[in-house]
Design an enzyme around this catalytic site. Sequence first.
Site, PDB file in Angstrom:
ATOM      1  CB  ALA A 259       3.308   5.758   2.873  1.00  0.00           C
ATOM      2  N   GLY A 263       0.146   1.398  -1.563  1.00  0.00           N
ATOM      3  CA  GLY A 263      -1.216   1.262  -2.078  1.00  0.00           C
ATOM      4  C   GLY A 263      -1.486   2.808  -2.581  1.00  0.00           C
ATOM      5  CE  LYS A 264      -6.361   4.704   1.074  1.00  0.00           C
ATOM      6  NZ  LYS A 264      -6.054   3.253   1.783  1.00  0.00           N
ATOM      7  CB  CYS A 382      -9.804   0.290   6.232  1.00  0.00           C
ATOM      8  SG  CYS A 382      -8.592  -0.538   7.235  1.00  0.00           S
TER       9      CYS A 382
END
Length: 448
Positions: A259, A263-264, A382
């Site tokens: 986590a 953000g998500k 990412c």
Amino acid sequence: MSDEQQKSAYGLGRAARLNLAHEILNELAETGRPLDRILSGRFRHLQDQLERRDRRDLETRVRSVLLHYRRLLWWLKQVKLAPNMRTMLLADMILNAKADIDQLQKLCTGAHNRMDMMRKEEIAALKGLIGKEINAPDMSEAIQCECPDWAEAGFKQAFGDKFGDEMTALNSKATSDFRINTLHGDVQTVQDSLAAQGFKTEPCALSPIGLRQTESGGPILSETEAFRQGWIEVQDEGSQLVALMVGAKKGMQVADFCAGAGGKTLALAADMENGGHLVACDVHSKRLQRAKTRLKRAGIVNAQRIVLENTYDKWVKKSKGKFDRVLIDAPCSGTGTWRRNPDSKWSKDENDLKELIALQADILKSANRLVKSGGRLVYATCSLLPEENEQQIDAFLKEYPHFKRLNAKTVWEERIPAPYPGQSEDFLRLTPHQHGCDGFFACMLERD
């Protein structure tokens, strides 16, 4: 240092700003800390001396060196000048800011809060750069595209003849994107609120809950009513889309396994309408502590934070088969975010990549136990390198045949009204060149 000295050093002068840029680059090289943290620390320490113009100039100057890093090294080799942060900064001033030797000598006088005087050998070598362009015909494609050696093969495998286009986009200016907290409002309401305070945005092209800043200047986001009330979060459009692909819904049991600062997690909580049970896990307690503040501001009440001792923490074993959705936003090389973090590409090498690939495999091996029968595991990075993405998933499915790959296009159409942008239906890949957002990879798996 007296207040008067600080003002003369940092308040206005171009020479002092150049010296401060040099200090920041040296700190980056010596500590390996992320650039954004170094900048925020410096700006906070000097907040009474730096105007917004000064901050903008400093960040531009430092990022210019990092965005042209490999080309600057190439040029310094041509003129036979030893590479270090000082010589790279001076070379960047000539090649990109079009400064001449006289101007540099006036900026580098060795006086208080100015760079040391230029040595004879520096002057002689740097004269060879006058009139030159940053790109040269003799440079290889990888050098011109600012691609480090350790990532070149992976990018070429992923993009083929589009390698140059993708790398150029990763060297471009990053967008400023924001996610609407749907617990408190919709896109239009929040956009109108921001516009009333002079903060200009437009809806994102793909994310139905995203806004993108269209004009610089105006108020700082944190000073807007929308931010203070928790209606909006800073989040790249690509990251928003990955969170939507998880398919979290009200009443579900959902785990965000890596986590970080949340953000998500925030996006998942909004999808769940603050219902069900959401667990944010990470091995970094300080990151989860930052998530606490963000969750409170956003009005999230269904999220629990759990600090894991390691990837195979006993909590995972105890929670086996309990979750409808498990998101693994895995630690990765971050190649998809190079336009935001140009320093990260020069702080890693082949060994770092190998360690990350091994860590990702370990995380998949541990976290998949959380998924209940019929539940979904979403693996995301990412990164744009196949070793961290497709190859990682292929290896996982060979070892865990009770998981199957879901059709990414079908999952997209369940949640997102925009046309599916991916070229493969086995996974979603987003890139700055093709989609205008950061680079992301996501693969949706279901437990039989």
